[in-house]
Design a protein around this motif. Structure first.
Motif, PDB file in Angstrom:
ATOM      1  N   LEU A  28      -6.780   5.028  -4.872  1.00  0.00           N
ATOM      2  CA  LEU A  28      -6.737   3.563  -4.994  1.00  0.00           C
ATOM      3  C   LEU A  28      -6.760   2.934  -3.598  1.00  0.00           C
ATOM      4  O   LEU A  28      -5.885   3.213  -2.776  1.00  0.00           O
ATOM      5  CB  LEU A  28      -5.444   3.174  -5.716  1.00  0.00           C
ATOM      6  CG  LEU A  28      -5.171   1.670  -5.884  1.00  0.00           C
ATOM      7  CD1 LEU A  28      -6.133   1.072  -6.891  1.00  0.00           C
ATOM      8  CD2 LEU A  28      -3.732   1.445  -6.329  1.00  0.00           C
ATOM      9  N   SER A  29      -7.750   2.104  -3.334  1.00  0.00           N
ATOM     10  CA  SER A  29      -7.818   1.457  -2.016  1.00  0.00           C
ATOM     11  C   SER A  29      -7.047   0.137  -2.051  1.00  0.00           C
ATOM     12  O   SER A  29      -6.722  -0.388  -3.122  1.00  0.00           O
ATOM     13  CB  SER A  29      -9.277   1.191  -1.629  1.00  0.00           C
ATOM     14  OG  SER A  29      -9.790   0.100  -2.377  1.00  0.00           O
ATOM     15  N   TYR A  30      -6.774  -0.377  -0.863  1.00  0.00           N
ATOM     16  CA  TYR A  30      -6.079  -1.665  -0.742  1.00  0.00           C
ATOM     17  C   TYR A  30      -6.825  -2.763  -1.497  1.00  0.00           C
ATOM     18  O   TYR A  30      -6.235  -3.565  -2.223  1.00  0.00           O
ATOM     19  CB  TYR A  30      -5.970  -2.016   0.746  1.00  0.00           C
ATOM     20  CG  TYR A  30      -5.366  -3.373   1.010  1.00  0.00           C
ATOM     21  CD1 TYR A  30      -3.982  -3.546   1.050  1.00  0.00           C
ATOM     22  CD2 TYR A  30      -6.176  -4.491   1.226  1.00  0.00           C
ATOM     23  CE1 TYR A  30      -3.423  -4.788   1.286  1.00  0.00           C
ATOM     24  CE2 TYR A  30      -5.631  -5.738   1.466  1.00  0.00           C
ATOM     25  CZ  TYR A  30      -4.254  -5.886   1.494  1.00  0.00           C
ATOM     26  OH  TYR A  30      -3.713  -7.121   1.730  1.00  0.00           O
ATOM     27  N   TRP A  31      -8.150  -2.786  -1.349  1.00  0.00           N
ATOM     28  CA  TRP A  31      -8.937  -3.872  -1.954  1.00  0.00           C
ATOM     29  C   TRP A  31      -9.058  -3.708  -3.457  1.00  0.00           C
ATOM     30  O   TRP A  31      -9.137  -4.696  -4.191  1.00  0.00           O
ATOM     31  CB  TRP A  31     -10.317  -3.959  -1.294  1.00  0.00           C
ATOM     32  CG  TRP A  31     -10.186  -4.184   0.178  1.00  0.00           C
ATOM     33  CD1 TRP A  31     -10.442  -3.284   1.175  1.00  0.00           C
ATOM     34  CD2 TRP A  31      -9.709  -5.369   0.837  1.00  0.00           C
ATOM     35  NE1 TRP A  31     -10.158  -3.847   2.392  1.00  0.00           N
ATOM     36  CE2 TRP A  31      -9.711  -5.121   2.226  1.00  0.00           C
ATOM     37  CE3 TRP A  31      -9.281  -6.624   0.368  1.00  0.00           C
ATOM     38  CZ2 TRP A  31      -9.306  -6.074   3.161  1.00  0.00           C
ATOM     39  CZ3 TRP A  31      -8.880  -7.580   1.298  1.00  0.00           C
ATOM     40  CH2 TRP A  31      -8.897  -7.291   2.674  1.00  0.00           C
ATOM     41  N   GLN A  32      -9.076  -2.459  -3.923  1.00  0.00           N
ATOM     42  CA  GLN A  32      -9.060  -2.237  -5.374  1.00  0.00           C
ATOM     43  C   GLN A  32      -7.725  -2.704  -5.960  1.00  0.00           C
ATOM     44  O   GLN A  32      -7.695  -3.303  -7.040  1.00  0.00           O
ATOM     45  CB  GLN A  32      -9.275  -0.749  -5.682  1.00  0.00           C
ATOM     46  CG  GLN A  32     -10.701  -0.276  -5.421  1.00  0.00           C
ATOM     47  CD  GLN A  32     -10.839   1.224  -5.577  1.00  0.00           C
ATOM     48  OE1 GLN A  32      -9.867   1.970  -5.452  1.00  0.00           O
ATOM     49  NE2 GLN A  32     -12.053   1.676  -5.843  1.00  0.00           N
ATOM     50  N   ALA A  33      -6.642  -2.425  -5.230  1.00  0.00           N
ATOM     51  CA  ALA A  33      -5.326  -2.894  -5.697  1.00  0.00           C
ATOM     52  C   ALA A  33      -5.310  -4.421  -5.747  1.00  0.00           C
ATOM     53  O   ALA A  33      -4.739  -5.029  -6.662  1.00  0.00           O
ATOM     54  CB  ALA A  33      -4.225  -2.368  -4.774  1.00  0.00           C
ATOM     55  N   MET A  34      -5.982  -5.037  -4.773  1.00  0.00           N
ATOM     56  CA  MET A  34      -6.042  -6.501  -4.790  1.00  0.00           C
ATOM     57  C   MET A  34      -6.829  -6.993  -6.000  1.00  0.00           C
ATOM     58  O   MET A  34      -6.440  -7.973  -6.649  1.00  0.00           O
ATOM     59  CB  MET A  34      -6.663  -7.032  -3.491  1.00  0.00           C
ATOM     60  CG  MET A  34      -6.717  -8.556  -3.448  1.00  0.00           C
ATOM     61  SD  MET A  34      -7.440  -9.201  -1.923  1.00  0.00           S
ATOM     62  CE  MET A  34      -6.050  -9.027  -0.801  1.00  0.00           C
TER      63      MET A  34
END
Lengths: 216, 101
Positions: A28-34
């Motif tokens: 899970l990337s930071y931007w996917q979490a966003m």
């Protein structure tokens, strides 16, 4: 995981011949979490629903260059429709049942003397309601930078070498104003039915980085 | 960017991942709801600076721009976003699991 679908013959490639991007099972990337957080906040606040998000995705998935090809084929087959398309491409496309949204859509006609190509130097504006989502190269820094500076060199990279006496017009799209190229009808196809004509219309021929297929 | 020097046009493409399609859907839905305009997204993208165009992917820039506009529009606060992102990141280590499918 991404490669275990039996219908795919080329490992790591999609049916459309594109490599798969990192799938849902990667970290899970930071931007996917966003993305997840923004979507869930909007749903919690009643701004949208999971169903509405899925409907948008389904609508976009259902759009493909085949929609644009149907419009181009009708313009080739029907001079009155062609005139309406060049006058107001949005309205002419709506006649055929395509949802064009509120934007202005302008069709630019290729002739023996003039070739048109479209770009969006700002971002990625594209006639997505008729062609689906833009290809990655359309959004690339290289295409956006160079198409307005050395369009003939860019077209050459696509295998399209225009004679020097052909005028090249580059159209820079905006959010509210999108272009689609009306390619010249291939010689030897007069009187063809629209579905046969549509099969000759490629995505790139409607962007201007290619030409329609020659009749077989 | 228009008119600058750049290398060859990269011809490779990819199929859009689910999370990218969702970003695209959120852009359209947020715009239809009147929370931002394409110009608002554009301004947020430009504010990220040139570096973002080298280090972030297309839809990474877009979700950042959408988020920025939604906070500015008062749809949710930056604190709410922070709490929600922590919650999401604590759920699982992959997108599929964290998104609940």
């Amino acid at each position: 995981m991404p490669h275990d679908h039996p219908e795919h013959h080329h490992e790591g490639m999609s049916p459309s011949g594109h490599p798969y991007r990192a799938d849902d099972d990667t970290a899970l990337s930071y931007w996917q979490a966003m993305e997840i957080a923004v979507r869930e906040l909007l749903i919690e606040k009643g701004e949208t629903s999971a169903e509405a998000v899925q409907r948008q995705i389904d609508a976009m998935d259902s759009r493909s260059p085949a929609n644009g090809a149907a419009v181009i084929a009708r313009a080739w087959a029907d001079p009155a429709f062609k005139a309406r398309l060049l006058d107001n491409a949005g309205d002419a496309s709506r006649e055929m049942g395509f949802d064009i949204g509120p934007m202005h859509l302008i069709a630019v006609e290729n002739t023996p003397a003039v070739h048109n190509v479209i770009v969006c130097t700002l971002c990625s504006c594209y006639p997505r309601n008729l062609l689906g989502l833009p290809p990655d190269w359309y959004k690339s820094r290289a295409y956006r930078s160079r198409t307005v500076r050395e369009p003939r060199a860019v077209l050459s990279e696509f295998g399209l070498d225009l004679p020097d006496d052909v005028t090249l017009r580059v159209h820079d799209s905006t959010a509210d104003m999108r272009y689609i190229v009306l390619p010249a009808q291939p010689p030897g196809t007069d009187g063809w039915p629209e579905d046969r004509l549509a099969a000759l219309v490629t995505r790139d021929s409607m962007i201007g980085t290619g030409l329609p297929k020659a009749p077989a | 960017m228009g008119g600058q020097d750049a290398g060859p046009v990269p011809q490779a493409g990819h199929d859009f991942a689910l999370w990218e399609k969702r970003v695209d859907a959120l852009m359209i839905l947020g715009s239809q709801a009147g929370h931002f305009t394409v110009d608002g997204l554009r301004r947020a993208l430009e504010d990220m600076g040139e570096d973002a165009f080298e280090t972030m992917t297309y839809y990474e820039r877009w979700i950042a721009a959408i988020n920025q506009n939604l906070i500015e529009a008062g749809v949710y606060s930056i604190e709410e976003l922070g709490r929600k992102m922590e919650e999401v990141q604590a759920r699982a280590t992959t997108y599929g699991e964290a998104a609940g499918g």
